[in-house]
Write a protein that holds these residues in place. Structure first.
Motif, PDB file in Angstrom:
ATOM      1  N   ASP A   1       0.816  -1.215   0.026  1.00  0.00           N
ATOM      2  CA  ASP A   1      -0.056  -0.072   0.076  1.00  0.00           C
ATOM      3  C   ASP A   1       0.695   1.248  -0.049  1.00  0.00           C
ATOM      4  O   ASP A   1       0.674   2.186  -0.745  1.00  0.00           O
ATOM      5  CB  ASP A   1      -1.018  -0.177   1.178  1.00  0.00           C
ATOM      6  N   LEU A   2       1.932   1.384   0.810  1.00  0.00           N
ATOM      7  CA  LEU A   2       2.850   2.281   0.860  1.00  0.00           C
ATOM      8  C   LEU A   2       3.668   2.550  -0.516  1.00  0.00           C
ATOM      9  O   LEU A   2       3.571   3.834  -0.877  1.00  0.00           O
ATOM     10  CB  LEU A   2       3.822   2.363   2.002  1.00  0.00           C
ATOM     11  N   TYR A   3       3.752   1.598  -1.130  1.00  0.00           N
ATOM     12  CA  TYR A   3       4.433   1.569  -2.417  1.00  0.00           C
ATOM     13  C   TYR A   3       3.597   2.417  -3.515  1.00  0.00           C
ATOM     14  O   TYR A   3       3.840   3.214  -4.122  1.00  0.00           O
ATOM     15  CB  TYR A   3       4.933   0.145  -2.764  1.00  0.00           C
ATOM     16  N   ASN A   4       2.379   1.734  -3.471  1.00  0.00           N
ATOM     17  CA  ASN A   4       1.198   2.352  -4.457  1.00  0.00           C
ATOM     18  C   ASN A   4       1.059   3.795  -4.177  1.00  0.00           C
ATOM     19  O   ASN A   4       0.587   4.321  -5.098  1.00  0.00           O
ATOM     20  CB  ASN A   4       0.249   1.289  -4.556  1.00  0.00           C
ATOM     21  N   GLN A   5       1.217   3.861  -2.902  1.00  0.00           N
ATOM     22  CA  GLN A   5       0.825   5.466  -2.495  1.00  0.00           C
ATOM     23  C   GLN A   5       2.171   6.475  -2.833  1.00  0.00           C
ATOM     24  O   GLN A   5       2.008   7.807  -2.435  1.00  0.00           O
ATOM     25  CB  GLN A   5       0.311   5.707  -1.082  1.00  0.00           C
ATOM     26  N   GLY A   6       3.084   5.988  -3.322  1.00  0.00           N
ATOM     27  CA  GLY A   6       4.422   6.639  -3.520  1.00  0.00           C
ATOM     28  C   GLY A   6       5.107   6.726  -2.276  1.00  0.00           C
ATOM     29  O   GLY A   6       5.965   8.003  -2.246  1.00  0.00           O
ATOM     30  N   LEU A   7       4.891   6.275  -1.055  1.00  0.00           N
ATOM     31  CA  LEU A   7       5.333   6.402   0.207  1.00  0.00           C
ATOM     32  C   LEU A   7       6.702   5.398   0.664  1.00  0.00           C
ATOM     33  O   LEU A   7       7.513   5.793   1.311  1.00  0.00           O
ATOM     34  CB  LEU A   7       4.456   6.439   1.381  1.00  0.00           C
ATOM     35  N   ILE A   8       6.823   4.593  -0.685  1.00  0.00           N
ATOM     36  CA  ILE A   8       8.011   3.611  -0.431  1.00  0.00           C
ATOM     37  C   ILE A   8       8.533   3.696  -1.667  1.00  0.00           C
ATOM     38  O   ILE A   8       7.922   3.602  -2.691  1.00  0.00           O
ATOM     39  CB  ILE A   8       7.430   1.957   0.224  1.00  0.00           C
ATOM     40  N   TYR A   9       9.973   3.649  -1.712  1.00  0.00           N
ATOM     41  CA  TYR A   9      10.585   3.708  -3.003  1.00  0.00           C
ATOM     42  C   TYR A   9      11.974   3.305  -2.828  1.00  0.00           C
ATOM     43  O   TYR A   9      12.515   2.986  -1.823  1.00  0.00           O
ATOM     44  CB  TYR A   9      10.543   5.494  -3.404  1.00  0.00           C
ATOM     45  N   ARG A  10      12.645   3.006  -4.132  1.00  0.00           N
ATOM     46  CA  ARG A  10      13.915   2.531  -3.848  1.00  0.00           C
ATOM     47  C   ARG A  10      14.705   3.708  -4.354  1.00  0.00           C
ATOM     48  O   ARG A  10      14.668   4.376  -5.092  1.00  0.00           O
ATOM     49  CB  ARG A  10      14.230   1.592  -5.044  1.00  0.00           C
ATOM     50  N   ASP A  11      16.025   3.734  -3.596  1.00  0.00           N
ATOM     51  CA  ASP A  11      16.928   4.957  -3.761  1.00  0.00           C
ATOM     52  C   ASP A  11      18.486   4.342  -3.512  1.00  0.00           C
ATOM     53  O   ASP A  11      18.654   3.458  -2.694  1.00  0.00           O
ATOM     54  CB  ASP A  11      16.507   6.044  -2.975  1.00  0.00           C
ATOM     55  N   LYS A  12      19.320   5.194  -3.930  1.00  0.00           N
ATOM     56  CA  LYS A  12      20.816   5.333  -3.795  1.00  0.00           C
ATOM     57  C   LYS A  12      21.187   6.008  -2.603  1.00  0.00           C
ATOM     58  O   LYS A  12      21.111   7.299  -3.008  1.00  0.00           O
ATOM     59  CB  LYS A  12      21.655   5.169  -5.008  1.00  0.00           C
TER      60      LYS A  12
END
Length: 945
Positions: free
Chosen positions: A161-172
């Protein structure tokens, strides 16, 4: 009448019996469907853990609250469970494998996880058994584990849910990397130690013939980690530093790699520190990472010079000399320093010895605050990796507002400033860990689609298409839509390395897509952040969830305010649209007796189970409560624990005395009818104690609550009431005394559950019956009466007279049992009434044979003042007046001299600022003692006239 109780109080004999009875009969959560709920959740200890003194404090406070609310008739639920503790558990299992000359990599991931589950079933319940020994009345029938199937479902849903809401993401970004465990770790798992190291100064030459205004053709930089210069990407100077303004934007050279980079302006460089210039290695330092970004260096461009083992690897620009490749980071440090010295770019550190001779060293010796992994035990390396992050700044907004508006109250309030400071400046939360044990990240990667070359495979996953889903099937559906193939043509590989091979082996590779799952697991704080609602059945809409969320209170150590408490606020408010609890209580640390923090390395760790073995669980619990003062740490004191064991013994013996005089259990919730002053007084004291206790509990003043019931039980009931009623056990007194003792047992039960339950049942047997219910299920006191002011005034006066006489005798060295005559020339109405009604008690307690309403006989005498009444007690023939005066004067002079000397020492700033803290504290304590002693002796002299 013979007593049902043994002569000696033995905690061990009753603790195991009653805990097994409570748990076996389901008494920790009685069926109260229509009662108002009261809910707390325990901070889930690690499944690998064992009870330490911090657990003992934390869980004692929670148990006091839950037992108190249960007695008040609430549907009291204390949710219990353990955390899967990803790193700790994997380490334990791998260590056991090493002992058998085995290792994790000999197995598939699934096989290894099976072994962890086996360990959990066999050895993972140590701390839960120990919590039982402490007396924790948790709902064990619903014990939770963060890796249980229902909890795992909640964790995966939150991530998706957090990913779909843009609140979880992958980053360097940079993470705390543990080279031994080969995983990112949280700040809480990093401990800072002092390490002897060096501060090296180097010359970095300016390029293209550029010079500083003073003609210098280099910039001096300094570092405690010379090895990182292999990945340097800039030198930073303060924008207002006049020395360097002319070279900002110019090129500078790193001597070993020959890399050219810019001199950049950044306020991170402190003109007052060293040369005012700082070398910038954005891929290996947290501050440098931010400087690099401000200078326009993207994380993807930042150079990485280390692998997962902290060995030197080639940077993307290929400028690290081959001789460094494969070196350990500390081996590389020595090699870099040696080469810079050989090339003439090392600026030596020059000092002078005691004789004035020059001493030349490569580096300035320094004690450096160095981060270590608390489990791996090696120096943590800031390392640039691709990880999963939560947008904590967005999730923090609701909790910040909740605390500001009072929807969440933090107790003590002083912690609010710290809370806001951290939450207002919160960084992205790294939630991925490079482990096998834990909740595997529900993300699948696939090949990239290039219109010219077709499918391409990126093992790093940095640019691979990602599909985040709760199940394999959902991931298949997403991938099928993305690649425009049928879901049946989506296949899975173990990892990105095997994916191309699996793809080639499919029957129709042109139509087939192979996915592989992210190998990482989630940070355990991510799953435990769901504790207040996932433990109640979420994401299902259970009856338990509806009734018990929000919880009512969280009790937590202040040290996990951000790692757990704040994250529960974030997740609870985001997913449940309400606060997880309206009140957060933060307690302090339990420190060693000298105030130092406990640690294994210092050898000052206290084992709570050892204290329970020695003094009993009740004594340890009461110590924790009595010493828990809001905003202060607790100093461990075995003598205090022993003192509370003595308190339990005192109550035991008082109950035996009551039983021997026919005083048994009460059958009334309301106070019995009382006519005598002493009985009316004690009933009023119960009312007053109950009010103070309820107020303290409402304010979470555990020390005040414990001390309130302690003083009532010990002083008021045992020392005064029992003494006052001796020899007068009529039916009224027996009934009142039995009722008061019952109230003590109920009020004391949250603090000392074992002894109170034992005495509760023992009292009922005096009447030849057994209580119809256990004390744990009794009702909180409801005296249904008021304080009798007249009785209180009379008995308080009587107690003041007795205390005054006893104190005066003690000051003058008169034996306590000596009977004396007293004169009171003009007694007040209260004094006359009290003496008339209580002369037998006065003679027995104050040891006054007579009190005459007349002037005292001439001669030496002592005076005792009670309110407005003065009692004169002749001492002729009782003591040698002159000798006593001489003794008192000598002792008073000695104390006054010591008091003044200590005051002078404490007024000296050199002593207060330079002496050891324990020496200053001792001086303060001694000064207070001698001040009080001098005053006491002066009072004694004044009594003699």
């Amino acid at each position: 009448m013979s007593t049902e109780l043994d002569k000696t109080f033995d905690p061990a004999a009753i603790e195991a019996k009653w805990y097994a009875h409570w748990e076996g009969n389901g008494l920790f959560r009685p069926e109260r469907p229509n009662a108002p709920p009261f809910t707390i959740v325990n901070p889930p200890p690690n499944v690998t853990g064992s009870l330490h003194i911090g657990h003992a404090l934390d869980n004692t406070l929670q148990d006091i609250v839950i037992r108190y609310e249960r007695l008040r008739g609430k549907d009291a639920l204390w949710v219990v469970g353990v955390d899967h503790a990803g790193i700790a558990t994997q380490m334990v299992v791998e260590r056991q494998m090493e002992e058998r000359q085995d290792k994790r990599t000999n197995y598939t991931r699934e096989q290894f996880i099976d072994k962890v589950w086996e360990w959990k079933e066999e050895s993972g319940g140590t701390i839960t058994r120990q919590l039982r020994r402490l007396g924790c009345s948790m709902d064990w029938s619903r014990e939770q584990f963060t890796m249980d199937e229902h909890f795992t479902r909640a964790v995966l849903k939150v991530f998706v849910d957090l990913y779909n809401q843009g609140l979880i993401y992958r980053d360097k970004r940079l993470v705390n990397w543990d080279p031994k465990l080969k995983t990112a770790i949280s700040d809480l798992e990093v401990e800072t130690r002092e390490v002897k190291g060096g501060f090296w100064h180097f010359k970095y030459p300016l390029a293209d013939g550029v010079k500083l205004d003073n003609g210098q053709d280099y910039i001096e930089v300094a570092t405690t980690r010379p090895e990182t210069m292999l990945a340097d990407m800039a030198v930073a100077v303060h924008p207002e530093d006049e020395r360097y303004k002319s070279v900002i934007g110019k090129d500078i050279l790193q001597p070993i790699t020959g890399r050219r980079f810019k001199v950049v302006a950044d306020e991170h460089a402190d003109p007052e520190l060293g040369s005012g210039a700082v070398k910038i290695t954005p891929g290996h330092d947290f501050n440098d990472f931010d400087v690099g970004k401000r200078a326009g260096i993207e994380p993807s461009q930042m150079l990485n010079m280390l692998d997962a083992d902290a060995h030197v690897v080639q940077t993307s620009d290929g400028l690290v000399p081959d001789k460094y490749l494969g070196m350990d980071r500390f081996e590389a440090r020595d090699a870099v320093v040696a080469e810079m010295k050989e090339l003439g770019f090392l600026i030596p550190h020059v000092t002078k010895d005691k004789e004035g001779n020059e001493v030349i060293q490569d580096a300035e010796p320094r004690t450096i605050q160095t981060p270590f992994g608390d489990r791996g035990g090696v120096v943590i390396e800031p390392w640039l990796t691709d990880q999963w992050y939560v947008n904590a700044a967005e999730l923090a907004k609701a909790p910040i507002e909740a605390v500001k508006t009072g929807k969440i109250e933090i107790v003590p309030k002083t912690w609010e400033k710290t809370f806001f400071n951290w939450m207002d400046n919160i960084q992205p939360w790294c939630v991925s860990r490079q482990l096998w044990w834990g909740h595997r990240i529900p993300a699948w990667y696939g090949p990239a689609v290039d219109s010219s070359v077709g499918l391409t495979w990126d093992r790093s996953t940095a640019s691979a298409p990602v599909f985040v889903a709760e199940t394999d099937e959902d991931a298949k559906i997403q991938a099928a839509l993305f690649y425009d193939v049928e879901p049946s043509n989506i296949h899975f590989a173990e990892d990105g390395i095997q994916a191309p091979r699996v793809w080639l082996e499919t029957k129709r590779p042109d139509d087939s897509i192979v996915l592989w799952r992210d190998p990482d697991v989630l940070d355990t704080w991510f799953s435990s952040a769901l504790w207040p609602f996932a433990t109640l059945g979420w994401p299902d809409e259970t009856e338990l969830l509806t009734k018990h969320y929000p919880n009512d209170l969280l009790v937590s150590g202040f040290d996990i305010l951000f790692f757990w408490d704040a994250r529960m606020m974030m997740q609870g408010m985001h997913f449940m649209k309400d606060v997880p609890w309206p009140k957060l209580y933060l307690h302090g640390l339990v420190r060693a007796a000298d105030g130092q923090k406990m640690s294994k390395s210092k050898g000052n760790v206290v084992d709570p189970l050892g204290l329970i073995d020695k003094y009993g669980a009740d004594a340890l619990r009461f110590f924790m409560a009595a010493m828990e003062s809001q905003g202060r740490d607790i100093k461990m004191d075995d003598k205090r624990v022993e003192g509370y064991r003595n308190f339990a013994t005192k109550l035991w013996n008082a109950t035996r005395f009551c039983q021997s005089n026919g005083i048994g259990a009460s059958t009334s919730l309301a106070a019995p009818r009382a006519t005598s002053a002493v009985n009316r007084w004690i009933v009023g004291e119960v009312v007053e104690t109950l009010s103070a206790l309820d107020k303290a509990m409402a304010e979470l003043r555990f020390d005040a609550a414990a001390n309130t019931i302690y003083h009532f039980a010990w002083d008021t009931f045992c020392d005064w009431y029992i003494e006052l009623i001796k020899g007068n056990f009529d039916d009224e007194t027996k009934e009142v005394a039995g009722w008061v003792l019952d109230q003590i047992l109920v009020m004391l039960h949250p603090f000392m559950p074992f002894i109170t339950e034992e005495l509760w049942h023992a009292q009922s047997r005096v009447n030849g019956t057994e209580r119809p219910y256990e004390l744990i299920l009794a009702k909180w006191p409801q005296p249904s009466t008021a304080i009798d002011a007249e009785a209180k005034t009379e008995v308080d006066w009587l107690i003041a007279l007795t205390s005054g006489i006893r104190a005066a005798k003690n000051e003058l060295g008169i034996a306590p049992g000596t009977k004396l005559a007293a004169f009171c020339e003009m007694p007040s109405e209260l004094a006359a009434k009290a003496v008339s009604n209580n002369m037998a008690a006065i003679e027995r307690l104050a040891r006054l044979s007579t009190i005459e309403v007349a002037p005292a006989t001439p001669g030496a005498a002592m005076q005792v003042t009670v309110g407005n009444d003065i009692f004169v007690i002749p001492l002729a023939g009782v003591i040698d007046i002159d000798a006593e005066k001489a003794r008192l004067e000598k002792a008073m002079a000695a104390s006054a001299k010591e008091r003044d000397a200590l005051a002078k020492r404490l007024d000296n700033p050199n002593f207060v600022e330079r002496a050891k803290p324990e020496a200053v504290e001792k001086a303060k304590a001694d000064h207070a003692y001698h001040t009080a002693e001098a005053e006491r002796l002066a009072t004694a002299l004044a009594r003699l006239g």
